[in-house]
Design a protein around this motif. Structure first.
Motif, PDB file in Angstrom:
ATOM      1  N   VAL A  44       0.936  -1.208   0.055  1.00 36.86           N
ATOM      2  CA  VAL A  44      -0.052  -0.122   0.097  1.00 36.86           C
ATOM      3  C   VAL A  44       1.016   1.355  -0.002  1.00 36.86           C
ATOM      4  N   ALA A  45       0.885   2.203  -1.037  1.00 32.58           N
ATOM      5  CA  ALA A  45       1.445   3.475  -1.007  1.00 32.58           C
ATOM      6  C   ALA A  45       2.802   3.318  -0.927  1.00 32.58           C
ATOM      7  N   PRO A  46       3.411   2.708  -1.759  1.00 33.46           N
ATOM      8  CA  PRO A  46       4.872   2.736  -1.729  1.00 33.46           C
ATOM      9  C   PRO A  46       5.585   4.132  -1.877  1.00 33.46           C
ATOM     10  N   GLY A  47       6.569   4.212  -0.966  1.00 33.50           N
ATOM     11  CA  GLY A  47       7.365   5.370  -0.928  1.00 33.50           C
ATOM     12  C   GLY A  47       8.432   5.318  -1.897  1.00 33.50           C
ATOM     13  N   ASP A  48       8.417   6.565  -2.805  1.00 29.92           N
ATOM     14  CA  ASP A  48       9.436   6.224  -3.807  1.00 29.92           C
ATOM     15  C   ASP A  48      10.751   7.005  -3.163  1.00 29.92           C
TER      16      ASP A  48
ATOM     17  N   LEU B 172      -1.067  -4.002  -5.301  1.00 25.12           N
ATOM     18  CA  LEU B 172      -0.293  -3.012  -5.077  1.00 25.12           C
ATOM     19  C   LEU B 172      -1.670  -1.910  -5.049  1.00 25.12           C
ATOM     20  N   VAL B 173      -1.700  -1.221  -4.026  1.00 24.67           N
ATOM     21  CA  VAL B 173      -2.833  -0.233  -3.690  1.00 24.67           C
ATOM     22  C   VAL B 173      -2.209   1.327  -4.180  1.00 24.67           C
TER      23      VAL B 173
ATOM     24  N   PHE C 271       1.424   8.593  -9.128  1.00 24.99           N
ATOM     25  CA  PHE C 271       0.604   7.476  -9.443  1.00 24.99           C
ATOM     26  C   PHE C 271       1.570   6.757 -10.485  1.00 24.99           C
ATOM     27  N   GLU C 272       2.030   7.249 -11.653  1.00 21.33           N
ATOM     28  CA  GLU C 272       2.822   6.660 -12.371  1.00 21.33           C
ATOM     29  C   GLU C 272       3.896   5.874 -11.722  1.00 21.33           C
ATOM     30  N   ARG C 273       4.525   6.223 -10.800  1.00 23.41           N
ATOM     31  CA  ARG C 273       5.681   5.418 -10.358  1.00 23.41           C
ATOM     32  C   ARG C 273       5.230   4.092  -9.419  1.00 23.41           C
ATOM     33  N   ALA C 274       3.825   4.478  -8.966  1.00 23.53           N
ATOM     34  CA  ALA C 274       3.390   3.221  -8.238  1.00 23.53           C
ATOM     35  C   ALA C 274       2.907   2.139  -9.196  1.00 23.53           C
TER      36      ALA C 274
END
Length: 179
Positions: free
Chosen positions: A92-96, A123-124, A134-137
């Protein structure tokens, strides 16, 4: 599967009492993987702690990762001998951590491991997450072989997102457990 085998992997600075991970810990008896230092996370130390926890688990485990916990999951999966014990992972909400502003605060976590995960994962991602575009997620989900859920504009999908006990997310976790 025992609730203790659902492992909560908070991100940088841990998950506070109103975060859905903390609520799930209280409501369902899930196990938070405690790290030695939530404020200055070291990838090697966090990965070793996860390795120890999964190795010691009695039976299969589910991983429930938020933010830096997602990045930890990918890194750990690339190096573990215990991936077969993982039934699935909710990411959920990966940190870049490759973004310059985050890399400056959280040293030693880049580059992000991008190999396909050896277990089912979902992956949410949020369209207005301040810590990951959003694109990176979406790209991380693709690299990891995770099913992607567009969760709309929900910020970092944390306590500030107003999710409460986050029944919808828990439903996705139950689907992973049943798969």
């Amino acid at each position: 599967m025992s609730p203790r085998n659902t492992l909560l992997l908070p991100g940088w600075q841990n998950s506070g009492p109103d975060h859905w991970q903390s609520r799930w810990e209280s409501l369902h008896g899930y196990h938070r993987v405690e790290q030695h230092d939530w404020m200055r996370p070291l990838r090697g130390d966090w990965s070793a702690r996860l390795e120890e926890t999964v190795a010691d688990a009695d039976g299969p485990v589910l991983l429930v990762a938020h933010s830096l916990g997602c990045i930890l999951t990918a890194w750990w999966a690339a190096h573990t001998r215990h991936a077969a014990k993982v039934r699935g992972a909710l990411l959920v909400a990966p940190g870049d951590v490759e973004r310059p502003d985050l890399a400056a605060q959280i040293h030693g976590w880049a580059p992000i491991a991008r190999q396909p995960l050896p277990f089912p994962s979902l992956l949410v991602g949020s369209r207005n997450d301040p810590y990951c575009s959003f694109e990176r997620a979406e790209a991380l989900a693709q690299a990891w072989g995770a099913r992607f859920v567009d969760y709309g504009e929900r910020g970092h999908i944390n306590a500030e997102s107003g999710l409460g006990d986050w029944a919808e997310g828990h439903g996705w976790l139950q689907q992973l457990a049943a798969a």
